[in-house]
Scaffold this active site. Structure first.
Site, mmCIF file in Angstrom:
data_model
loop_
_atom_site.group_PDB
_atom_site.id
_atom_site.type_symbol
_atom_site.label_atom_id
_atom_site.label_comp_id
_atom_site.label_asym_id
_atom_site.label_seq_id
_atom_site.Cartn_x
_atom_site.Cartn_y
_atom_site.Cartn_z
ATOM 1 N N SER A 102 -5.379 2.949 -15.218
ATOM 2 C CA SER A 102 -4.814 2.465 -13.844
ATOM 3 C C SER A 102 -5.691 1.885 -12.841
ATOM 4 O O SER A 102 -6.513 1.146 -12.971
ATOM 5 C CB SER A 102 -3.773 3.246 -13.259
ATOM 6 O OG SER A 102 -2.881 2.393 -12.259
ATOM 7 N N ASP A 109 -17.287 -6.766 -14.143
ATOM 8 C CA ASP A 109 -17.038 -8.000 -14.070
ATOM 9 C C ASP A 109 -18.232 -8.734 -13.214
ATOM 10 O O ASP A 109 -18.813 -9.719 -13.115
ATOM 11 C CB ASP A 109 -15.747 -8.558 -13.587
ATOM 12 C CG ASP A 109 -14.597 -8.593 -14.780
ATOM 13 O OD1 ASP A 109 -15.180 -8.505 -16.040
ATOM 14 O OD2 ASP A 109 -13.479 -8.275 -14.342
ATOM 15 N N LYS A 168 -3.699 1.277 -18.986
ATOM 16 C CA LYS A 168 -2.484 0.951 -18.261
ATOM 17 C C LYS A 168 -2.719 -0.131 -17.411
ATOM 18 O O LYS A 168 -3.069 -0.124 -16.325
ATOM 19 C CB LYS A 168 -2.160 2.414 -17.580
ATOM 20 C CG LYS A 168 -1.024 2.362 -16.641
ATOM 21 C CD LYS A 168 0.429 2.048 -17.290
ATOM 22 C CE LYS A 168 1.567 2.291 -16.419
ATOM 23 N NZ LYS A 168 1.351 1.404 -15.166
#
Length: 705
Positions: free
Chosen positions: A478, A489, A503
């Site tokens: 999460s 990224d 998740k």
């Protein structure tokens, strides 16, 4: 057997939990074997609640599904899998009869007609009653004469087995299961009379519970098959289970600090609460199954087939008292149990706070100081912030202090340790990311209506611009995945460790006429446009892991929403790390090739995989003893090879290792297991490799000028 109705219910084991056992053992009347199960009937309320639930699902769920034959067929398959996943109760004739509902459950749901669901549930409960009656009769009439010198074997994996065509087939299966249970207890040192008594109590208790089923149990079983046809995180909670679900887990907890769910007849560990007693003890792991509970003194109470809330009642207790659990370890063949002890204690917010450390990483003649910040969860004191308290706690505020302290200590690089971090505050994941990147997007959230909201870090300042590595594993989920994904990224740091949980969905609670519905209504996406759902974050450098991805993680859940992509957000990425990955991976592989801890991990994983692939177990006592000894010898050999390579004292038996672990737990040593230390040290070496490559690149650029 009522436990099947609570398959998806997750409960923290806490003293402050608002749990009440519905029926104590003393109040359940004893049912005579062979007594027919009294059919249950749906109520008028069920029809109205069903219409509420379906309106919410069809209009508000992230996945826009239609109430049609396709959904109806999937609900039937899920329901049959939920109630009889091992195909050990229902007969082929039962399943064939239920086929009449395959393409009509959608129409029944539309009308709020629960009769088909109750017909299936009642038939199943009747079959369960028959099986338990068979076991009790077999125990008292034949079990004393069982012999364990034949070549019989019991199938352990029956998920894809054909449905039995006759009761005689099931009799043979359950006779073998009974024989296996007796053999397990016999090999554990129990006498014949004690075994018969223990199993008689187990099966009688289960039979009693079957006959105490209520219409709400049947309704919840069916409606959770319906909700799971949408996704595994969408659930219906009855009024009783709504109370259980609303347990406060944010501040001070007492118990063992574990989140549990019921799976078939067992109580399964879902995850451990960070800094909780079980996490500190290190002897209970996710996917372990609890089959017995005892206090510091006295006998272990067999809890196979118990309701989840009743198991919780036995496990929880006052601070500083000891609970003993008999477990089936997830990393075993699934037949050999062991008993562990955990001292109940509080889990306080400060113990779940971020902590810092410094490790030294040697690189030739140079020693690098690497800062480590361990973040067990993403937390924030919302009330303290609302009250404008100057010292309210949050992950970002605490990590800010720790980084400034580490910078004063002169660290060369930083590791953010997110192993076992199951998530928490989304806001904190965003603001924590902002400590390492300039102002910009961190995560995207796509709603059920398709609208995408980009959630940014709005602070242009960067607290730490040095080299960083994020260490993750299968239990990083999460909010952890949002942070790690953003760092990856942006090219801001290296991600190392194991593939994360996956998740990537958002749920909300909606009140119903009776109970409530937890419904998936949004999905997380990285700034790159990749979803964190199902796939999780794949590290730049993967470490070997003992976590079984088929049992732990989003991809292990049936009907999990898929991984997908959306349009990337506008952000600037540093491509420098990507260019260094081939060299970093080669250096990592060369270094761990002869590393005793990593070699031990690889070989241990291979052994565990071998054990998990055993789909049959021998009912011959000598063969079983030989198999157990062979497995113990393999484990001992692996452990001693590691110890020898590290200059540690060798063990004479595998029991010595478990005794050492128990002694460490009694000392309340909060350090992570040695296996985790090896991973942390290797993460430090990888970070130093990256720093060296960067330095060499800058030097080459200067010389070129």
């Amino acid at each position: 057997m009522l436990s099947i109705c609570f398959r998806t219910l997750k409960i923290a084991l806490t003293l402050t939990a608002l749990l009440t056992a519905q029926l104590s053992q003393a109040t359940i009347p004893e049912i005579a074997p062979g007594t027919a199960f009294k059919p249950l009937e749906p109520t008028r309320d069920h029809a109205m609640i069903t219409q509420q639930i379906m309106n919410n699902l069809l209009r508000g769920h992230y996945e826009h599904q239609r109430l049609d034959d396709k959904l109806s067929s999937r609900v039937l398959d899920i329901l049959l899998d939920d109630i009889d996943s091992t195909r050990s109760y229902l007969l082929a004739a039962d399943v064939k009869e239920f086929e009449q509902y395959r393409y009509s459950l959608d129409e029944a749901l539309n009308r709020g007609d629960m009769r088909p669901a109750f017909i299936i549930f009642n038939r199943f409960q009747q079959r369960v009653s028959e099986r338990l009656s068979f076991l009790l009769n077999e125990l008292h009439s034949k079990a004393a004469d069982y012999h364990f010198d034949t070549d019989e074997r019991l199938d352990l994996d029956r998920e894809k087995a054909p449905w039995a065509t006759t009761s005689a087939e099931l009799d043979d299966l359950w006779r073998k299961r009974l024989k296996n249970s007796i053999l397990n207890l016999k090999m554990a040192g129990k006498e014949k009379d004690a075994i018969i008594e223990l199993l008689s109590k187990r099966y009688q208790n289960q039979l009693n519970r079957v006959h105490q089923s209520q219409s709400e149990d049947a309704y919840q079983t069916f409606m959770n098959a319906v909700t799971r046809a949408f996704d595994p995180h969408t659930q219906y909670f009855s009024p009783r289970n709504t109370e259980n679900f609303n347990i406060n887990m944010s501040l001070s907890l007492q118990g063992i600090g574990a989140v549990l769910q019921t799976e078939d007849e067992h109580t399964k560990v879902v995850r451990l609460v960070p800094a909780g007693p079980a996490a500190k003890a290190g002897n209970l792991q996710p996917a372990d199954k609890i089959i017995g509970v005892g206090q510091a003194e006295g006998d272990i109470v067999d809890v196979i087939g118990w309701r989840l809330d009743e198991v919780v009642e036995l496990i929880r207790g006052p601070k500083s008292t000891t609970v003993r659990l008999e477990i089936l370890p997830a990393n075993s063949s699934g037949t050999d149990s062991k008993i562990i002890s955990i001292v109940r204690d509080e889990v306080k917010l400060e113990e779940q706070s971020a902590q810092k450390d410094v490790i030294e990483v040697k690189d030739g003649d140079v020693t690098h100081k690497i800062g480590v910040i361990d973040i067990p969860t993403f937390y924030i004191d919302f009330q303290g912030r609302m009250e404008n308290k100057p010292d309210y706690k949050s992950t970002t505020r605490d990590v800010t202090v720790l980084i400034n302290e580490l910078k004063e200590e002169g660290i060369d690089g930083l590791i953010i340790d997110l192993r076992n971090n199951g998530g928490g505050s989304l806001e904190e994941a965003i603001t924590l990311t902002g400590l390492f990147i300039p102002q910009g997007p961190v995560v995207q959230v796509r709603s059920t209506h398709g609208r995408v909201e980009v959630l940014p870090d709005q602070d242009p300042s960067v607290l730490y611009d040095g080299p960083i590595t994020v260490l993750v594993n299968r239990l990083s989920a999460s909010a952890s995945e949002i942070f790690a994904g953003a760092i990856q990224d942006y090219g801001r740091g290296l991600i190392v460790g194991g593939q994360t949980f996956g998740k990537g969905t958002v749920q909300s609670l909606r009140p119903l006429r009776s109970g409530q519905l937890k419904i998936t209504q949004a999905k997380f996406y990285r700034v790159s446009g990749d979803s964190t759902q199902h796939q999780g974050v794949i590290p730049d450098i993967l470490f070997p892991s003992l976590f079984d991805k088929e049992k732990i993680g989003e991809s292990a859940l049936e009907e999990a929403l898929p991984w997908d992509t959306i349009r990337p957000a506008e952000y600037s990425s540093n491509k420098g790390i990507a260019a260094t990955l081939p060299a970093l991976r080669q250096l990592h592989q060369t270094r761990i090739e002869h590393n005793p801890d990593f070699r031990f991990l690889r070989e241990q994983k291979a052994l565990i995989t071998e054990l998990r692939q055993q789909t049959q177990v021998s009912l011959n006592e000598k063969v079983r003893e030989q198999e157990r000894k062979a497995n113990d010898d393999k484990r001992l050999k692996l452990e001693n090879e590691r110890r020898k390579a590290k200059g540690m004292p060798l063990l004479t038996s595998i029991d010595d290792e478990e005794s050492d672990n128990a002694a460490d737990a009694e000392k309340k040593d909060d350090k992570k297991p040695e296996e985790d230390d090896a991973l942390l040290i290797e993460a430090g070496h990888i970070l130093v490799d990256y720093m060296n490559i960067q330095t060499a690149s800058l030097t080459a650029q200067r010389e070129a000028k």
